[in-house]
Design a protein around this motif. Structure first.
Motif, PDB file in Angstrom:
ATOM      1  N   HIS A 207       0.857  -1.174   0.000  1.00  0.00           N
ATOM      2  CA  HIS A 207       0.000   0.000   0.000  1.00  0.00           C
ATOM      3  C   HIS A 207       0.903   1.238   0.000  1.00  0.00           C
ATOM      4  O   HIS A 207       2.117   1.129   0.120  1.00  0.00           O
ATOM      5  N   ARG A 208       0.290   2.410  -0.101  1.00  0.00           N
ATOM      6  CA  ARG A 208       1.105   3.615  -0.259  1.00  0.00           C
ATOM      7  C   ARG A 208       2.121   3.792   0.867  1.00  0.00           C
ATOM      8  O   ARG A 208       3.277   4.134   0.630  1.00  0.00           O
ATOM      9  N   PHE A 209       1.726   3.537   2.086  1.00  0.00           N
ATOM     10  CA  PHE A 209       2.628   3.760   3.214  1.00  0.00           C
ATOM     11  C   PHE A 209       2.787   2.515   4.087  1.00  0.00           C
ATOM     12  O   PHE A 209       3.098   2.616   5.277  1.00  0.00           O
ATOM     13  N   SER A 210       2.584   1.348   3.518  1.00  0.00           N
ATOM     14  CA  SER A 210       2.779   0.100   4.251  1.00  0.00           C
ATOM     15  C   SER A 210       3.022  -1.021   3.232  1.00  0.00           C
ATOM     16  O   SER A 210       2.570  -0.926   2.088  1.00  0.00           O
ATOM     17  N   PHE A 211       3.793  -2.021   3.629  1.00  0.00           N
ATOM     18  CA  PHE A 211       4.298  -2.244   4.980  1.00  0.00           C
ATOM     19  C   PHE A 211       5.815  -2.076   4.995  1.00  0.00           C
ATOM     20  O   PHE A 211       6.475  -2.178   3.972  1.00  0.00           O
ATOM     21  N   PHE A 212       6.360  -1.868   6.181  1.00  0.00           N
ATOM     22  CA  PHE A 212       7.801  -1.773   6.339  1.00  0.00           C
ATOM     23  C   PHE A 212       8.164  -2.402   7.678  1.00  0.00           C
ATOM     24  O   PHE A 212       7.332  -2.552   8.572  1.00  0.00           O
ATOM     25  N   GLY A 213       9.433  -2.761   7.813  1.00  0.00           N
ATOM     26  CA  GLY A 213       9.907  -3.373   9.051  1.00  0.00           C
ATOM     27  C   GLY A 213       9.883  -4.885   8.977  1.00  0.00           C
ATOM     28  O   GLY A 213       9.214  -5.482   8.135  1.00  0.00           O
ATOM     29  N   ASP A 214      10.652  -5.524   9.861  1.00  0.00           N
ATOM     30  CA  ASP A 214      10.720  -6.983   9.935  1.00  0.00           C
ATOM     31  C   ASP A 214      10.769  -7.378  11.413  1.00  0.00           C
ATOM     32  O   ASP A 214      11.808  -7.266  12.053  1.00  0.00           O
ATOM     33  N   PRO A 215       9.638  -7.812  11.983  1.00  0.00           N
ATOM     34  CA  PRO A 215       8.338  -8.016  11.337  1.00  0.00           C
ATOM     35  C   PRO A 215       7.688  -6.687  10.947  1.00  0.00           C
ATOM     36  O   PRO A 215       8.081  -5.631  11.454  1.00  0.00           O
ATOM     37  N   PRO A 216       6.682  -6.740  10.057  1.00  0.00           N
ATOM     38  CA  PRO A 216       6.060  -5.502   9.607  1.00  0.00           C
ATOM     39  C   PRO A 216       5.422  -4.727  10.756  1.00  0.00           C
ATOM     40  O   PRO A 216       4.864  -5.316  11.692  1.00  0.00           O
ATOM     41  N   VAL A 217       5.528  -3.411  10.676  1.00  0.00           N
ATOM     42  CA  VAL A 217       4.837  -2.548  11.632  1.00  0.00           C
ATOM     43  C   VAL A 217       3.348  -2.565  11.286  1.00  0.00           C
ATOM     44  O   VAL A 217       2.966  -2.244  10.160  1.00  0.00           O
ATOM     45  N   PRO A 218       2.470  -2.961  12.220  1.00  0.00           N
ATOM     46  CA  PRO A 218       1.027  -2.925  11.939  1.00  0.00           C
ATOM     47  C   PRO A 218       0.579  -1.497  11.644  1.00  0.00           C
ATOM     48  O   PRO A 218       1.149  -0.537  12.174  1.00  0.00           O
ATOM     49  N   VAL A 219      -0.435  -1.362  10.803  1.00  0.00           N
ATOM     50  CA  VAL A 219      -0.916  -0.032  10.457  1.00  0.00           C
ATOM     51  C   VAL A 219      -2.440   0.007  10.472  1.00  0.00           C
ATOM     52  O   VAL A 219      -3.114  -1.021  10.349  1.00  0.00           O
ATOM     53  N   LEU A 220      -2.948   1.207  10.619  1.00  0.00           N
ATOM     54  CA  LEU A 220      -4.385   1.456  10.490  1.00  0.00           C
ATOM     55  C   LEU A 220      -4.552   2.705   9.641  1.00  0.00           C
ATOM     56  O   LEU A 220      -3.976   3.752   9.962  1.00  0.00           O
ATOM     57  N   TYR A 221      -5.302   2.568   8.543  1.00  0.00           N
ATOM     58  CA  TYR A 221      -5.634   3.710   7.700  1.00  0.00           C
ATOM     59  C   TYR A 221      -6.995   4.256   8.112  1.00  0.00           C
ATOM     60  O   TYR A 221      -7.902   3.493   8.460  1.00  0.00           O
ATOM     61  N   ALA A 222      -7.160   5.565   8.045  1.00  0.00           N
ATOM     62  CA  ALA A 222      -8.437   6.199   8.360  1.00  0.00           C
ATOM     63  C   ALA A 222      -8.598   7.427   7.479  1.00  0.00           C
ATOM     64  O   ALA A 222      -7.671   7.828   6.763  1.00  0.00           O
ATOM     65  N   ALA A 223      -9.791   8.023   7.527  1.00  0.00           N
ATOM     66  CA  ALA A 223     -10.082   9.186   6.690  1.00  0.00           C
ATOM     67  C   ALA A 223     -10.845  10.227   7.486  1.00  0.00           C
ATOM     68  O   ALA A 223     -11.490   9.925   8.493  1.00  0.00           O
ATOM     69  N   GLN A 224     -10.800  11.455   7.004  1.00  0.00           N
ATOM     70  CA  GLN A 224     -11.426  12.573   7.693  1.00  0.00           C
ATOM     71  C   GLN A 224     -12.945  12.501   7.659  1.00  0.00           C
ATOM     72  O   GLN A 224     -13.610  12.982   8.577  1.00  0.00           O
ATOM     73  N   SER A 225     -13.522  11.910   6.618  1.00  0.00           N
ATOM     74  CA  SER A 225     -14.977  11.860   6.457  1.00  0.00           C
ATOM     75  C   SER A 225     -15.393  10.479   5.975  1.00  0.00           C
ATOM     76  O   SER A 225     -14.578   9.697   5.481  1.00  0.00           O
ATOM     77  N   GLU A 226     -16.692  10.178   6.093  1.00  0.00           N
ATOM     78  CA  GLU A 226     -17.188   8.895   5.618  1.00  0.00           C
ATOM     79  C   GLU A 226     -17.074   8.792   4.101  1.00  0.00           C
ATOM     80  O   GLU A 226     -16.810   7.708   3.565  1.00  0.00           O
ATOM     81  N   ILE A 227     -17.245   9.902   3.392  1.00  0.00           N
ATOM     82  CA  ILE A 227     -17.114   9.871   1.935  1.00  0.00           C
ATOM     83  C   ILE A 227     -15.673   9.589   1.549  1.00  0.00           C
ATOM     84  O   ILE A 227     -15.400   8.789   0.645  1.00  0.00           O
TER      85      ILE A 227
END
Length: 225
Positions: free
Chosen positions: A62-82
């Motif tokens: 993905h654009r900003f994942s994943f990196f690290g060994d083991p991979p750094v867990p990530v959570l994507y979110a957005a400013q609005s529901e749209i």
């Protein structure tokens, strides 16, 4: 004599723009996302997943994942529901229009979360990009084939001790998108908003999705009974 500044990359030639490496001395603008901020996610529903569940390294790149060994867990979110829908269900639909199949949206839900503490984020938009010497088309609006290069910027933000990063959604450029690093941000730093939720299988939530997609020339196909 002062020469004219270099022109920004033309939007029609974005696919020719290379993603630069982050500066060796990475010193981004930092934004503090305050406790109590409400964000949204559209994700695939499963018994063991909810809106504050981090991805431990599945899928991608993905654009900003994943990196690290083991991979750094990530959570994507957005400013609005749209923006959450645009960054998920509409992510790969051409700007000229298209369609979403039932098997794609029926397993998806949109949920809301709130931060329970201040989060320090690298700014990858506006003056934040100017400070780093890059254009949106080189980092936050580049095509999927560049993701193995753009992820280096998330690694740099992580190495700088930050909780994540924020940028303007490439698919809804009025709203921000976010990534949080799971070894810095714990699930209890985020709270599920239990009063909000959209399930797109049928009913008013599917109607909402149909109307939203119709406004951008995308057909939401339904099953033939």
């Amino acid at each position: 004599m002062v020469s004219d500044p270099p022109s920004a990359p033309d939007r029609n030639t974005w696919f020719e723009v290379a993603v630069p490496a982050p500066p060796e001395h990475f010193d981004p603008l930092v934004d503090v996302l305050p406790a109590g901020s409400r964000l949204y996610r559209t994700f695939s529903a499963a018994p063991d997943r909810h809106v504050t569940t981090f991805n431990p390294g599945y899928g991608g790149p993905h654009r900003f994942s994943f990196f690290g060994d083991p991979p750094v867990p990530v959570l994507y979110a957005a400013q609005s529901e749209i923006a959450a829908v645009c960054e998920s269900l509409l992510h790969d639909v051409p700007l000229t229009g298209g369609r979403i199949m039932p098997e794609h949206y029926e397993r998806s839900v949109t949920g809301a979360l709130e931060t329970t503490r201040d989060l320090r984020l690298a700014v990858f938009h506006g003056l934040g990009l100017r400070r780093l010497g890059v254009e949106p088309v080189q980092l936050t609006a580049s095509p999927a084939r560049t993701y193995r290069a753009t992820v280096a910027w998330a690694r740099a933000a992580h190495a700088a001790g930050l909780d994540g990063a924020e940028w303007m959604s490439a698919r809804l450029d009025t709203d921000r998108a976010y990534i949080f690093f799971g070894d810095r941000v714990r699930e209890d730093d985020l709270r599920v908003v239990t009063s909000y939720g959209r399930v797109f299988v049928t009913g008013p939530d599917r109607d909402w999705l149909v109307d939203l997609c119709a406004s951008v020339k995308v057909d939401v196909l339904t099953r033939t009974r």
